[in-house]
Design a protein around this motif. Structure first.
Motif, short mmCIF file in Angstrom:
data_model
loop_
_atom_site.label_atom_id
_atom_site.label_comp_id
_atom_site.label_asym_id
_atom_site.label_seq_id
_atom_site.Cartn_x
_atom_site.Cartn_y
_atom_site.Cartn_z
N ARG A 73 13.25 0.54 -8.38
CA ARG A 73 12.60 1.77 -9.31
C ARG A 73 13.44 1.79 -10.74
NH1 ARG A 73 11.94 7.17 -6.58
NH2 ARG A 73 10.64 5.87 -5.27
N GLU A 77 12.27 0.97 -14.50
CA GLU A 77 12.68 1.97 -15.59
C GLU A 77 13.01 1.29 -16.73
OE1 GLU A 77 14.66 5.19 -13.82
OE2 GLU A 77 12.79 5.82 -12.47
N ALA A 102 4.90 -2.68 -12.64
CA ALA A 102 6.41 -1.95 -12.38
C ALA A 102 7.23 -3.10 -11.57
CB ALA A 102 6.33 -0.80 -11.61
N ASP A 203 9.40 3.91 0.14
CA ASP A 203 8.98 4.89 -1.19
C ASP A 203 8.02 6.05 -0.50
OD1 ASP A 203 10.42 3.64 -2.54
OD2 ASP A 203 9.14 2.56 -3.70
#
Length: 219
Positions: A73, A77, A102, A203
């Motif tokens: 994650r 980002e 992502a 998640d």
């Protein structure tokens, strides 16, 4: 990034190009070897950052914080901040699958870390990533759950004498990177229940636990 483009050799430029060439493109060389290298460099340099920034932090807390600062994650980002899609080379199927974006950002960001290490060493990686780690670490450390909602919910439930939360997860989609690939339901007696979604089982469970904690904080 802590590199001067005009000072790079043709070989160094090739490493950067390799880092943003995804396997889905069908081109060679592609990002995988640099991603493998970047994984090791990321863990080492993140450990050094934490040791320097938080010298009195216990080892167990350092490990938990590092897990946040090297996570997929966090890498995704970073890729979004870098706007890595402006340079990446990916295949047509991957480019049409928005749910995979992502994952691809995370993979190529890690490969880019490997490329920067090859070009300029760990000091350059530290210089580049420290501002990003600083912001992320502050966010994690000011979060009462420290980014681990499952652990926080377990501590709360045991403190209330309710036992352990029960998680039930199912794979809904088989699309890689789909943010709703897994669905999870968490329950606690007498009538606490919440749902969560995620691109991984972990998640989805974390999101479900966070939803319960949000409900408790709202009561």
């Amino acid at each position: 990034m802590a590199l001067e483009p005009n000072a790079l050799s043709s070989e160094q430029e090739a490493w950067l190009q390799e880092a943003v060439t995804h396997t889905s493109s069908g081109l060679n060389p592609h990002h995988e070897q640099l991603e493998f290298l970047g994984d090791a460099v990321l863990r080492l340099t993140a450990s050094e950052f934490i040791a320097a920034a938080y010298p009195k932090m216990p080892v167990g807390e350092r490990s938990s914080l590092r897990a946040q600062l090297v996570s997929d994650r966090w890498l995704a980002e970073l890729g979004a901040i870098l706007e890595i899609e402006r340079w990446w080379r990916i295949g047509p199927k991957a480019s049409s699958d928005s749910t995979a974006a992502a994952t691809i950002r995370a993979e190529l960001s890690e490969a880019l870390i490997g490329a920067v290490y090859r070009i300029a060493g760990t000091a350059a990686v530290q210089h580049w990533l420290t501002p990003h780690w600083t912001r992320s670490a502050e966010a994690v450390l000011t979060d009462p759950h420290r980014g681990n909602s499952k652990s926080a919910l377990q501590e709360w439930s045991q403190g209330q004498g309710l036992g352990l939360p029960t998680y039930s997860s199912n794979e809904i989609s088989q699309r890689h990177g789909d943010p709703r690939r897994f669905h999870c339901t968490v329950t606690l007696p007498p009538n606490l229940k919440a749902e969560g979604w995620g691109s991984s089982r972990r998640d989805a469970e974390q999101q479900a636990a966070r939803t319960v904690l949000d409900q408790l904080e709202g009561d």
